[in-house]
Design a protein around this motif. Structure first.
Motif, mmCIF file in Angstrom:
data_model
loop_
_atom_site.group_PDB
_atom_site.id
_atom_site.type_symbol
_atom_site.label_atom_id
_atom_site.label_comp_id
_atom_site.label_asym_id
_atom_site.label_seq_id
_atom_site.Cartn_x
_atom_site.Cartn_y
_atom_site.Cartn_z
ATOM 1 N N LYS A 45 -7.596 -1.331 2.044
ATOM 2 C CA LYS A 45 -8.239 -0.180 1.388
ATOM 3 C C LYS A 45 -9.508 0.210 2.143
ATOM 4 O O LYS A 45 -9.812 1.397 2.300
ATOM 5 C CB LYS A 45 -8.542 -0.502 -0.077
ATOM 6 N N SER A 67 3.086 -0.621 -7.276
ATOM 7 C CA SER A 67 2.429 -1.432 -6.254
ATOM 8 C C SER A 67 1.960 -2.764 -6.834
ATOM 9 O O SER A 67 2.133 -3.821 -6.215
ATOM 10 C CB SER A 67 1.244 -0.660 -5.678
ATOM 11 N N LYS A 68 1.368 -2.725 -8.013
ATOM 12 C CA LYS A 68 0.865 -3.954 -8.658
ATOM 13 C C LYS A 68 2.022 -4.894 -8.980
ATOM 14 O O LYS A 68 1.901 -6.114 -8.800
ATOM 15 C CB LYS A 68 0.087 -3.593 -9.926
ATOM 16 N N ASP A 119 0.281 3.168 -8.591
ATOM 17 C CA ASP A 119 -0.380 1.862 -8.624
ATOM 18 C C ASP A 119 0.380 0.823 -9.435
ATOM 19 O O ASP A 119 0.341 -0.367 -9.116
ATOM 20 C CB ASP A 119 -1.805 2.005 -9.180
ATOM 21 N N ALA A 172 1.965 2.072 -3.395
ATOM 22 C CA ALA A 172 0.909 2.720 -4.172
ATOM 23 C C ALA A 172 0.852 4.212 -3.854
ATOM 24 O O ALA A 172 0.760 5.043 -4.754
ATOM 25 C CB ALA A 172 -0.435 2.053 -3.882
ATOM 26 N N ARG A 192 0.841 -1.204 0.000
ATOM 27 C CA ARG A 192 0.000 0.000 0.000
ATOM 28 C C ARG A 192 0.881 1.262 0.000
ATOM 29 O O ARG A 192 0.561 2.241 -0.675
ATOM 30 C CB ARG A 192 -0.942 0.013 1.210
#
Length: 195
Positions: free
Chosen positions: A159, A136-137, A133, A128, A125
């Motif tokens: 989240k 993070s992915k 993102d 991100a 997180r």
């Protein structure tokens, strides 16, 4: 540190980074409990390379953030697992499908495996928030390949925590919710392991 304290909703007494040239690549996160219940916490970091016979700590911005967040997080997460050991063991069934992968990484007990899942979810997180993102992915995919298969499910719960800080003022409040979620997940006839 502000990001760390804000996310967990808790403060520690002190934060200390120790570069330890004689330990493994990576690190660990011990803490010392003080009389008032607060902690002096540590991010002990080992070198991942040697240049001209000298241990070298070469991390890019993302890498140093990740390891510091990870090791400091042990002092926020591990005590909660210790304090709630009975509830933690109620979802121990989740360990079975991934026990060999976890044991290969020296995470051969459910409590340790759970802590690592929760901390790696947090650091994903943070990626991100701080790097986008896509980064993070990418990290999420790395973690899943390593065996942290509950990470996608936990990311959704994190989240939810981020969007409900009025309900969950601190991570400690959220942690109890998480244990209930994991207990329910462990009752499913087919545990989603993404393998």
């Amino acid at each position: 540190l502000e990001q760390l304290e804000s996310y967990y909703g808790m403060k520690q007494h002190s934060y200390n980074i120790i570069l330890a040239p004689f330990i493994h690549c990576g690190g660990f996160g011990p803490s010392v409990i003080l009389e008032d219940g607060s902690r002096d916490i540590y991010s002990v970091i080992g070198p991942c390379s040697v240049i001209n016979n000298i241990p070298t700590f070469l991390y890019d911005k993302k890498g140093i953030e990740d390891i510091i967040f990870h090791e400091f997080s042990h002092s926020f997460v591990n005590p909660l697992t210790d304090q709630n050991s009975k509830k933690v063991n109620e979802c121990k069934k989740l360990f079975r499908p991934i026990s060999s992968e976890m044991a290969d990484m020296q995470y051969g007990e459910w409590e340790i495996c759970l802590n690592e899942h929760l901390i790696r979810t947090f650091t994903t997180r943070m990626l991100a928030f701080n790097h986008g993102d896509n980064v993070s992915k990418d990290q999420e995919e790395v973690e899943i390949k390593m065996g942290f298969v509950y990470l996608p499910l936990l990311l959704e719960q994190y989240k939810m925590y981020e969007n409900n800080r009025f309900t969950y003022k601190t991570y400690k409040d959220f942690y109890l919710y998480l244990l209930g979620y994991l207990k329910e997940l462990s009752t499913y006839p087919s545990i989603p392991t993404y393998f």
